[in-house]
Design a protein around this motif. Structure first.
Motif, PDB file in Angstrom:
ATOM      1  N   ASN A 178       0.884  -1.188  -0.111  1.00 48.61           N
ATOM      2  CA  ASN A 178      -0.077   0.033  -0.021  1.00 48.61           C
ATOM      3  C   ASN A 178       0.796   1.486   0.199  1.00 48.61           C
ATOM      4  OD1 ASN A 178      -2.742   0.525  -0.271  1.00 48.61           O
ATOM      5  ND2 ASN A 178      -2.920   0.965   1.957  1.00 48.61           N
ATOM      6  N   TYR A 179       2.125   1.298  -0.461  1.00 52.16           N
ATOM      7  CA  TYR A 179       2.840   2.575  -0.302  1.00 52.16           C
ATOM      8  C   TYR A 179       2.417   3.543  -1.546  1.00 52.16           C
ATOM      9  CZ  TYR A 179       6.870  -0.007   1.583  1.00 52.16           C
ATOM     10  OH  TYR A 179       7.943  -0.570   2.517  1.00 52.16           O
ATOM     11  N   ILE A 180       1.365   3.129  -2.237  1.00 48.59           N
ATOM     12  CA  ILE A 180       0.666   4.085  -3.113  1.00 48.59           C
ATOM     13  C   ILE A 180       0.198   5.098  -2.402  1.00 48.59           C
ATOM     14  CG2 ILE A 180      -1.408   2.653  -3.583  1.00 48.59           C
ATOM     15  CD1 ILE A 180      -0.819   3.206  -6.457  1.00 48.59           C
ATOM     16  N   THR A 181      -0.353   4.964  -0.957  1.00 53.06           N
ATOM     17  CA  THR A 181      -0.991   5.923  -0.372  1.00 53.06           C
ATOM     18  C   THR A 181      -0.115   6.920   0.309  1.00 53.06           C
ATOM     19  OG1 THR A 181      -1.253   4.428   1.389  1.00 53.06           O
ATOM     20  CG2 THR A 181      -3.082   4.673  -0.123  1.00 53.06           C
ATOM     21  N   LEU A 182       1.263   6.832   0.227  1.00 49.31           N
ATOM     22  CA  LEU A 182       2.393   7.280   0.855  1.00 49.31           C
ATOM     23  C   LEU A 182       2.846   8.615  -0.004  1.00 49.31           C
ATOM     24  CD1 LEU A 182       4.355   4.650   2.542  1.00 49.31           C
ATOM     25  CD2 LEU A 182       2.561   5.811   3.782  1.00 49.31           C
ATOM     26  N   SER A 183       3.278   9.502   0.790  1.00 51.89           N
ATOM     27  CA  SER A 183       3.926  10.820   0.058  1.00 51.89           C
ATOM     28  C   SER A 183       4.999  10.364  -0.931  1.00 51.89           C
ATOM     29  CB  SER A 183       4.553  11.710   0.973  1.00 51.89           C
ATOM     30  OG  SER A 183       5.201  12.594   0.476  1.00 51.89           O
ATOM     31  N   PRO A 184       4.850  11.000  -2.016  1.00 51.61           N
ATOM     32  CA  PRO A 184       5.860  10.640  -3.288  1.00 51.61           C
ATOM     33  C   PRO A 184       7.339  10.934  -2.648  1.00 51.61           C
ATOM     34  CG  PRO A 184       3.991  11.621  -4.152  1.00 51.61           C
ATOM     35  CD  PRO A 184       3.730  11.593  -2.734  1.00 51.61           C
ATOM     36  N   SER A 185       7.529  12.193  -2.019  1.00 46.66           N
ATOM     37  CA  SER A 185       8.813  12.357  -1.549  1.00 46.66           C
ATOM     38  C   SER A 185       9.523  11.696  -0.637  1.00 46.66           C
ATOM     39  CB  SER A 185       8.955  13.636  -1.035  1.00 46.66           C
ATOM     40  OG  SER A 185       7.772  13.733   0.177  1.00 46.66           O
ATOM     41  N   LEU A 186       8.455  10.775   0.196  1.00 48.84           N
ATOM     42  CA  LEU A 186       9.086   9.784   0.975  1.00 48.84           C
ATOM     43  C   LEU A 186       9.389   8.427   0.011  1.00 48.84           C
ATOM     44  CD1 LEU A 186       9.157   8.588   4.142  1.00 48.84           C
ATOM     45  CD2 LEU A 186       7.125   7.365   3.218  1.00 48.84           C
ATOM     46  N   LEU A 187       8.427   8.243  -0.851  1.00 49.56           N
ATOM     47  CA  LEU A 187       8.890   7.075  -1.639  1.00 49.56           C
ATOM     48  C   LEU A 187      10.140   7.321  -2.462  1.00 49.56           C
ATOM     49  CD1 LEU A 187       5.314   6.160  -2.783  1.00 49.56           C
ATOM     50  CD2 LEU A 187       6.410   5.305  -0.952  1.00 49.56           C
ATOM     51  N   ILE A 188      10.319   8.415  -2.851  1.00 49.53           N
ATOM     52  CA  ILE A 188      11.624   8.677  -3.681  1.00 49.53           C
ATOM     53  C   ILE A 188      12.673   8.397  -2.793  1.00 49.53           C
ATOM     54  CG2 ILE A 188      12.975  10.503  -4.940  1.00 49.53           C
ATOM     55  CD1 ILE A 188      10.071  11.585  -5.804  1.00 49.53           C
ATOM     56  N   GLY A 189      12.656   9.070  -1.585  1.00 44.13           N
ATOM     57  CA  GLY A 189      13.707   8.867  -0.530  1.00 44.13           C
ATOM     58  C   GLY A 189      14.035   7.212  -0.440  1.00 44.13           C
ATOM     59  N   GLN A 190      12.862   6.627  -0.247  1.00 40.75           N
ATOM     60  CA  GLN A 190      13.052   5.037   0.011  1.00 40.75           C
ATOM     61  C   GLN A 190      13.785   4.369  -1.075  1.00 40.75           C
ATOM     62  OE1 GLN A 190       8.918   4.346   2.562  1.00 40.75           O
ATOM     63  NE2 GLN A 190       9.912   2.357   1.686  1.00 40.75           N
ATOM     64  N   LEU A 191      13.254   4.906  -2.120  1.00 38.91           N
ATOM     65  CA  LEU A 191      13.951   3.841  -3.493  1.00 38.91           C
ATOM     66  C   LEU A 191      15.073   4.383  -3.623  1.00 38.91           C
ATOM     67  CD1 LEU A 191      12.978   2.140  -5.812  1.00 38.91           C
ATOM     68  CD2 LEU A 191      12.325   4.178  -7.008  1.00 38.91           C
ATOM     69  N   SER A 192      15.849   5.698  -3.315  1.00 40.09           N
ATOM     70  CA  SER A 192      17.175   6.042  -3.451  1.00 40.09           C
ATOM     71  C   SER A 192      17.980   5.316  -2.591  1.00 40.09           C
ATOM     72  CB  SER A 192      17.354   7.423  -3.350  1.00 40.09           C
ATOM     73  OG  SER A 192      16.231   8.119  -4.060  1.00 40.09           O
ATOM     74  N   VAL A 193      17.595   5.140  -1.294  1.00 37.74           N
ATOM     75  CA  VAL A 193      18.184   4.233  -0.411  1.00 37.74           C
ATOM     76  C   VAL A 193      18.386   2.730  -0.714  1.00 37.74           C
ATOM     77  CG1 VAL A 193      18.345   3.585   2.027  1.00 37.74           C
ATOM     78  CG2 VAL A 193      17.967   5.818   1.487  1.00 37.74           C
ATOM     79  N   ARG A 194      17.326   2.084  -1.439  1.00 40.30           N
ATOM     80  CA  ARG A 194      17.274   1.016  -1.628  1.00 40.30           C
ATOM     81  C   ARG A 194      18.224   0.633  -3.072  1.00 40.30           C
ATOM     82  NH1 ARG A 194      11.787  -2.340  -2.416  1.00 40.30           N
ATOM     83  NH2 ARG A 194      11.149  -1.201  -0.448  1.00 40.30           N
ATOM     84  N   PHE A 195      18.318   1.562  -3.828  1.00 35.13           N
ATOM     85  CA  PHE A 195      19.210   1.469  -4.983  1.00 35.13           C
ATOM     86  C   PHE A 195      20.434   1.471  -4.479  1.00 35.13           C
ATOM     87  CE2 PHE A 195      16.449   3.522  -8.664  1.00 35.13           C
ATOM     88  CZ  PHE A 195      15.656   2.568  -8.854  1.00 35.13           C
ATOM     89  N   ILE A 196      20.910   2.432  -3.467  1.00 33.66           N
ATOM     90  CA  ILE A 196      22.301   2.510  -3.106  1.00 33.66           C
ATOM     91  C   ILE A 196      22.810   0.977  -2.375  1.00 33.66           C
ATOM     92  CG2 ILE A 196      23.735   3.501  -1.268  1.00 33.66           C
ATOM     93  CD1 ILE A 196      22.149   6.126  -2.079  1.00 33.66           C
ATOM     94  N   SER A 197      21.660   0.509  -1.557  1.00 35.31           N
ATOM     95  CA  SER A 197      21.952  -0.778  -0.914  1.00 35.31           C
ATOM     96  C   SER A 197      22.209  -1.748  -1.795  1.00 35.31           C
ATOM     97  CB  SER A 197      20.721  -1.163   0.130  1.00 35.31           C
ATOM     98  OG  SER A 197      20.925  -2.128   0.696  1.00 35.31           O
ATOM     99  N   ALA A 198      21.189  -1.912  -2.934  1.00 35.45           N
ATOM    100  CA  ALA A 198      21.310  -2.933  -3.840  1.00 35.45           C
ATOM    101  C   ALA A 198      22.535  -2.978  -4.710  1.00 35.45           C
ATOM    102  CB  ALA A 198      20.243  -2.809  -4.967  1.00 35.45           C
ATOM    103  N   ALA A 199      23.208  -1.645  -4.958  1.00 32.46           N
ATOM    104  CA  ALA A 199      24.427  -1.336  -5.852  1.00 32.46           C
ATOM    105  C   ALA A 199      25.348  -2.145  -4.831  1.00 32.46           C
ATOM    106  CB  ALA A 199      24.424   0.120  -6.218  1.00 32.46           C
ATOM    107  N   LEU A 200      25.374  -1.554  -3.656  1.00 39.33           N
ATOM    108  CA  LEU A 200      26.791  -1.726  -2.794  1.00 39.33           C
ATOM    109  C   LEU A 200      26.656  -3.216  -2.591  1.00 39.33           C
ATOM    110  CD1 LEU A 200      28.846  -0.295  -0.956  1.00 39.33           C
ATOM    111  CD2 LEU A 200      27.207  -0.616   0.864  1.00 39.33           C
ATOM    112  N   PHE A 201      25.793  -3.664  -1.974  1.00 36.84           N
ATOM    113  CA  PHE A 201      25.662  -5.103  -1.665  1.00 36.84           C
ATOM    114  C   PHE A 201      25.600  -6.089  -2.721  1.00 36.84           C
ATOM    115  CE2 PHE A 201      23.803  -3.320   2.367  1.00 36.84           C
ATOM    116  CZ  PHE A 201      24.889  -3.380   2.953  1.00 36.84           C
ATOM    117  N   SER A 202      24.654  -6.029  -3.501  1.00 40.53           N
ATOM    118  CA  SER A 202      24.256  -7.167  -4.571  1.00 40.53           C
ATOM    119  C   SER A 202      25.363  -6.712  -5.795  1.00 40.53           C
ATOM    120  CB  SER A 202      23.225  -7.433  -5.128  1.00 40.53           C
ATOM    121  OG  SER A 202      22.654  -6.039  -5.503  1.00 40.53           O
ATOM    122  N   GLY A 203      26.028  -5.431  -5.891  1.00 39.46           N
ATOM    123  CA  GLY A 203      26.852  -5.268  -6.962  1.00 39.46           C
ATOM    124  C   GLY A 203      28.166  -5.305  -6.498  1.00 39.46           C
TER     125      GLY A 203
END
Lengths: 235, 206
Positions: free
Chosen positions: B145-170
């Motif tokens: 249900n992330y769709i009901t959350l603020s887009p600014s929060l979601l962009i922040g979350q996605l950015s951190v997830r990208f960094i985590s994915a690039a660092l650990f799995s990359g």
């Protein structure tokens, strides 16, 4: 719950989860959580064990409440919550919906995990869901090795600490020895399993085949037809 | 003969499943830290970030297995096996964990397929991790249900997830895979063929 066929139970509870995901109603989410807890306790799981498992879930649920409460999508934004929430568009209701989702998913997940025998589950997936036997064997082997792997991880970390070397929990220098062990174990295990007839090609028969009974069909009908119909009719 | 080579061998499947187990053990080790951080961030509504930081660990099994075995389908199947192991362990995320594994594995697999399974370096590994992170985030917009959350929060979350994915799995997986190849234990896999193998570590010698 323990006597249900694992494949039927998995598909039924998966259907319930997907229905809950689509209706976005805190009442149904909290009801699913409460029913799951009752069924787990009725299946003989100790309340203390369940409570310990639920501690991180409660913390995550409270976290999601505050996230939903503080960061609700506003009306000026491209996505508005009232288009997705049945119960209203207030910040508190959004928080409760987020919280109830975490509880519902975790409750149903634990209901399956705590009332299902792992070995029978893999065998049932192989029989009823046609999981290829090479993957079934791989899963069983990996499941058997899990406690050793967790112990090995702690030992490797302790060995670094004993030498006065500080390592990050996911550092390559910590992972490398662990991975060396993993590769060796996987080779030894596959040779041992193949020598006992657990190969990818050889067919095996079951002394006690996993079957589907009337109660499994009844449970599947309840979860996949009656519950969704009730949920739709009450809205 | 060609068909026989393409078939999954028990050795490959056990290795993929065990890699899933290794990273499940690693995730359990870092989960407490994530939970503590998440709890500390709860009053600010930022609890999700505690887990976003370690989210990349979930994709490590898929990218590392693909990096070692270098066969089509390895990333997808490894991630699905890892998610099935999570199901066996009892997962607080619910039964859709297998579906989650499929989506995450599909992201990594798509990147390796786009490189025609020929490019195995830090760039393809980082992109594979990021693709997994992106696909699973799209699914969570609906499922969590992330769709009901603020887009600014979601962009922040996605950015951190990208960094985590690039660092650990990359990055971490590439370094770990190379370190593993140098020990010689994976000489029977594709990564071993291109590795500069040093002295083979053998427990039996000690």
């Amino acid at each position: 719950m323990r006597s249900l066929n694992p494949a039927c139970k998995f598909l039924s509870l998966l259907a319930v989860t997907m229905i809950l995901a689509s209706i976005r109603d805190p009442f149904w989410n909290l009801s699913a959580f409460a029913i799951s807890m009752l069924l787990i306790l009725a299946s003989g799981v100790k309340p203390k064990t369940l409570l310990l498992l639920l501690v991180p879930v409660f913390l995550a649920a409270i976290g999601m409440f505050f996230t939903g409460y503080r960061f609700t999508a506003e009306s000026a934004m491209p996505v508005r919550p009232d288009a997705f929430l049945i119960a209203g568009n207030s910040h508190i209701m959004n928080g409760i919906t987020q919280l109830s989702r975490v509880l519902a998913y975790a409750g149903i997940g634990y209901l399956f995990a705590l009332t299902t025998d792992r070995i029978i589950m893999v065998r049932s997936f192989q029989k009823q869901l046609h999981l290829p036997q090479v993957f079934a064997y791989g899963l069983l082997a990996a499941w058997g090795i899990f406690p050793h792997m967790a112990l090995e991880y702690r030992r490797t970390k302790a060995a670094f600490r004993a030498r006065g070397i500080k390592v990050f929990p996911i550092s390559p220098s910590l992972l490398a020895p662990l991975l060396v062990k993993s590769v060796r174990w996987s080779e030894e295990l596959s040779i041992a399993m193949e020598s006992k007839g657990f190969s990818a090609k050889a067919e095996r028969t079951d002394a006690m085949p996993i079957q589907i009974h009337k109660r499994d069909v009844a449970f599947t009908v309840l979860c996949c037809l009656i519950l969704p119909a009730t949920a739709i009719l009450t809205h | 003969m060609a068909k026989e080579r393409k078939a999954w061998e028990l050795k490959d499947v056990i290795m993929m499943a065990i890699l899933g187990v290794v990273f499940a053990a690693v995730y359990m080790a870092v989960f407490q830290g994530g939970l503590a951080l998440s709890t500390a961030l709860t009053p600010f509504g930022l609890a999700n970030f505690g887990f976003e930081i370690i989210y990349g660990v979930w994709f490590m099994a898929a990218t590392l297995a693909a990096y070692i075995i270098r066969k089509p389908g390895v990333a997808l199947i490894t991630e699905m096996l890892a998610s099935a192991i999570e199901l066996l362990m009892g997962n607080s995320g619910g039964l859709t964990v297998v579906l989650t594994g499929f989506i995450q594995g599909l992201g990594a697999e798509a990147v390796f397929a786009a490189f025609r399974y020929r490019k195995w370096n830090i760039i393809s590994m980082v992109l594979a991790g990021i693709a997994s992170a992106l696909l699973i985030f799209c699914y969570e917009l609906y499922y969590l249900n992330y769709i009901t959350l603020s887009p600014s929060l979601l962009i922040g979350q996605l950015s951190v997830r990208f960094i985590s994915a690039a660092l650990f799995s990359g990055v971490v997986c590439t370094l770990s895979g190379n370190a593993l190849a140098r020990t010689g234990v994976v000489r029977n896999y594709a990564i071993g063929a291109s590795a500069d193998i040093g002295r083979v570590y053998d427990e039996e010698e000690e």
